[in-house]
Write a protein that holds these residues in place. Structure first.
Motif, PDB file in Angstrom:
ATOM      1  N   SER A 428       0.835  -1.208   0.000  1.00 50.67           N
ATOM      2  CA  SER A 428       0.000   0.000   0.000  1.00 50.67           C
ATOM      3  C   SER A 428       0.869   1.258   0.000  1.00 50.67           C
ATOM      4  CB  SER A 428      -0.939  -0.001   1.209  1.00 50.67           C
ATOM      5  OG  SER A 428      -0.209   0.025   2.416  1.00 50.67           O
ATOM      6  N   LEU A 431       2.399   1.631  -3.563  1.00 46.65           N
ATOM      7  CA  LEU A 431       1.416   2.108  -4.527  1.00 46.65           C
ATOM      8  C   LEU A 431       1.098   3.578  -4.281  1.00 46.65           C
ATOM      9  CD1 LEU A 431      -0.412   1.523  -6.893  1.00 46.65           C
ATOM     10  CD2 LEU A 431      -2.140   0.646  -5.296  1.00 46.65           C
ATOM     11  N   ALA A 568      -2.644  -7.977  -2.907  1.00 45.37           N
ATOM     12  CA  ALA A 568      -1.943  -7.015  -3.762  1.00 45.37           C
ATOM     13  C   ALA A 568      -1.647  -7.543  -5.155  1.00 45.37           C
ATOM     14  CB  ALA A 568      -0.629  -6.597  -3.086  1.00 45.37           C
ATOM     15  N   HIS A 570      -3.359  -8.418  -7.895  1.00 47.38           N
ATOM     16  CA  HIS A 570      -3.966  -7.744  -9.047  1.00 47.38           C
ATOM     17  C   HIS A 570      -3.278  -6.399  -9.294  1.00 47.38           C
ATOM     18  CE1 HIS A 570      -7.832  -7.221 -11.490  1.00 47.38           C
ATOM     19  NE2 HIS A 570      -7.008  -6.252 -11.844  1.00 47.38           N
ATOM     20  N   GLY A 571      -3.058  -5.635  -8.237  1.00 42.93           N
ATOM     21  CA  GLY A 571      -2.429  -4.327  -8.371  1.00 42.93           C
ATOM     22  C   GLY A 571      -0.989  -4.415  -8.841  1.00 42.93           C
ATOM     23  N   ILE A 603      -5.608   1.739 -10.176  1.00 46.79           N
ATOM     24  CA  ILE A 603      -5.164   0.680  -9.265  1.00 46.79           C
ATOM     25  C   ILE A 603      -5.398   1.176  -7.838  1.00 46.79           C
ATOM     26  CG2 ILE A 603      -3.237  -0.765  -8.518  1.00 46.79           C
ATOM     27  CD1 ILE A 603      -1.985  -0.335 -11.277  1.00 46.79           C
ATOM     28  N   LYS A 604      -6.344   0.580  -7.158  1.00 49.62           N
ATOM     29  CA  LYS A 604      -6.758   1.065  -5.850  1.00 49.62           C
ATOM     30  C   LYS A 604      -5.886   0.481  -4.745  1.00 49.62           C
ATOM     31  CE  LYS A 604     -10.065   3.241  -7.849  1.00 49.62           C
ATOM     32  NZ  LYS A 604      -9.907   4.705  -8.092  1.00 49.62           N
TER      33      LYS A 604
END
Length: 640
Positions: A428, A431, A568, A570-571, A603-604
């Protein structure tokens, strides 16, 4: 009577030449060669090229330091090479333009549009390589080239040269090409010229003799008797006297000009030596206080208040303090950057600030420097760190920034690896950094409309800072406008891009490439080779990741600190796809920064999970994920 006058003229000329050599010797001891500088400035004036007009200023080279002028090579303070290729240069070069470049060994004006005579090379006895190909020279080949005993390569192809080929016979000559000109006559039958193939002479319809298939007519092989004249001796004497008078006049003018230039350059040398001495003293200081490091900042600031500048603040709503407050502040060295040392200064009143001492700048006046700095500071965005203030004097330029208490991204990613004190850098947070940098760079690209520059120019992990709340602050943007081009080409990240290595251009897409490298650094935890600090081993991340996908060993791509975070996956795959598009070798294939920003923000950020169980990805991710090689990346990720 005539002979007596001639002897007198020759004696005067000999004395002037001795005086000239004496002056040259004094000048050489000081490390400067004004005659070489004059020759280069004459070339610049003839070309009137906008880039050279800006870049060829100041002192061209000093001792064995990196030359300050583009295309110039120097050894021991002497100009040994001039290489100005593919620059669109037009105009003519004076026949004796190179007379003062006595140490010249390499000369290349390849692929320009220069016309007129070839230069006289009689005074360039050390020349080894001459490349004047693909221009518009339209006169005869200069016979002075025959006197270059060390000549290894002569490239004159693709011009409009006329006349015959001189009888080159230097044993050192390894490369020779006069193809595609308008040369005529018989090719001399010297051993050297006959050793070259037809390709060296092709494209000259009126050439004959070996190695061409065209035989020469008998008239070309016959030599005519030399003409006779009863007045030959008288004519030669008169000509010699006239030539000597002209030479005497020219030398007199040259000496007057030279003395003026010599005095000016000697003053510049003294100032430069003074600055270098101060620099050596500054770097020797290890005391943790700006107030105590008199040789750091204070020594370069004039003692009298009337003679020194002031701190000029750029944020009208910020905290103000005086230069003396800064000099008295306790300080901590933050290391050496590409363009100067950095210090953290703890003021008695007010927040801590970072002082960046700039070096290797373009020769800017105070007004020019102020204009560039204001242009940088006018860029306002929550994820940019603009300068707070600047200081300008003749020998010192400073930029002041707000101190970011949580350091930079490079240290956060790479420091303390494998130690117990290491705090893991979770997905997190990474990102969030990718989001912040994309927003900052997207803003810069919108604010600067020009497509021919890189709005940031030096984007790398050490220039991405984290404040006390771990908010992203991008710094060091816009410095490309302050730094001399040869230095920027050596040190700035945009100049490490594939397009600069191949085509010598940078653009907005160069920033996109740098951003893609940042994403790969976040995903892999590895250091990119183009931005690795001194002593660190870097990896060509773009090539490495592409090879990993192609050869199906993609399980090693993601950093171990984030690879096991199930939520994480997918991101990470989405960010990898964006990074690979940004790192395309061809700038035309890279997306615009606005498009990159939209995709990154799609991308959350999800909650971190430290679950170390086997990973499982949705099958839907395999459809259009990472190009044709992506299925192997997904399979490898599923197997971990």
């Amino acid at each position: 009577m005539c002979s007596s006058k001639l002897v007198n003229y020759l004696l005067v000329i000999a004395l002037l030449l001795l005086l000239y050599k004496h002056v040259i010797a004094e000048d050489s001891q000081d490390g400067f060669h004004g005659d070489e500088r004059d020759a280069l400035l004459t070339l610049k004036k003839g070309f009137n090229n906008s880039f050279l007009n800006v870049n060829w200023t100041g002192i061209q080279c000093y001792m064995n330091s990196t030359p300050n002028w583009y295309g110039i090579q120097c050894t021991n303070g002497r100009v040994t090479g001039v290489s100005l290729e593919n620059m669109g240069l037009v105009g003519k070069i004076e026949p004796y333009a190179l007379v003062n470049l006595a140490e010249l060994s390499i000369l290349s004006f390849k692929n320009n549009s220069i016309s007129g005579n070839l230069m006289n090379f009689s005074y360039n006895s050390k020349l080894k390589k001459v490349d004047l190909s693909a221009n518009r020279f339209d006169r005869e080949i200069s016979s002075s080239l025959l006197g270059l005993n060390f000549l290894e390569s002569l490239q004159l192809q693709e011009n409009n040269l006329v006349g015959s080929i001189p009888g080159f016979d230097q044993s050192s000559l390894r490369e020779f090409n006069v193809s595609y000109n308008n040369l005529s006559g018989k090719i001399p039958d010297t051993g050297i010229l006959q050793s070259f193939g037809l390709s060296s002479f092709v494209g000259n319809q009126d050439l004959c003799g070996a190695p061409t298939p065209t035989a020469c007519s008998s008239s070309l092989n016959d030599s005519s008797d030399p003409p006779h004249s009863d007045n030959k001796s008288s004519f030669l004497s008169t000509t010699l006297i006239v030539v000597d008078v002209i030479v005497l006049f020219v030398l007199s003018i040259f000496l007057i000009i030279y003395y003026k230039k010599y005095k000016k350059l000697k003053k510049q040398m003294q100032r430069r030596n003074s600055v270098q001495v101060n620099e050596e003293k500054r770097e020797a200081i290890t005391n943790n206080s700006i107030a105590l490091t008199d040789n750091s900042i204070e020594n370069s600031v004039p003692a009298r208040e009337d003679d020194r500048g002031k701190l000029m603040f750029l944020d009208k709503n910020g905290t103000y303090f005086e230069l003396d407050d800064l000099l008295k502040a306790s300080a901590e060295g933050l290391g050496k950057g590409n363009f100067g040392n950095c210090y953290k200064a703890m003021l008695e009143i007010g927040p801590a600030v970072v002082v960046k001492r700039l070096r290797d700048l373009k020769p800017l006046s105070s007004d020019e420097f102020m204009k560039h700095v204001h242009a940088i500071a006018d860029k306002k965005h929550p994820n940019l760190l603009p300068p707070l203030a600047y200081y300008y004097s003749k020998d010192e330029k400073l930029l002041l920034y707000k101190y970011a208490s949580n350091g930079n991204l490079y240290n956060r990613l790479h420091e303390g690896r494998g130690t117990q004190n290491r705090v893991k850098f979770r997905w997190s947070s990474r990102l969030s950094v990718a989001h912040g940098v994309a927003r900052a760079l997207g803003y810069l690209h919108l604010a600067i409309r020009s497509q021919t520059i890189a709005p940031h120019g030096n984007l790398k992990s050490s220039n991405i800072l984290l404040d006390e709340n771990d908010e992203v602050l991008v710094t060091d943007y816009g410095l490309i406008s302050l730094i001399a081009l040869p230095i920027a080409a050596q040190r700035m990240v945009s100049y490490k891009s594939p397009e600069y290595q191949g085509q010598k251009i940078v653009s907005k897409k160069s920033d996109v490439w740098s951003y893609g490298s940042i994403l790969l650094e976040l995903l892999t935890g590895r250091i990119p080779t183009h931005s690795a600090p001194q002593g660190a081993n870097g990896v060509d991340l773009c090539s490495w990741v592409n090879r990993a996908v192609r050869e199906e060993w993609t399980a090693e791509i993601f950093d171990v600190e984030i690879a096991a975070q199930r939520s994480a996956n997918h991101g990470m795959l989405g960010l990898m796809q964006i990074a690979m598009k940004c790192c395309e070798k061809s700038p035309e294939k890279r997306p615009e920064m606005a498009e990159v920003l939209r995709e990154v923000e799609d991308i959350k950020i999800v909650g971190d999970s430290e679950d170390e169980e086997d990973l499982s990805l949705d099958q839907s991710l395999t459809d259009d994920s990472l190009s044709a090689s992506t299925p192997s990346l997904l399979i490898a990720a599923e197997r971990r």
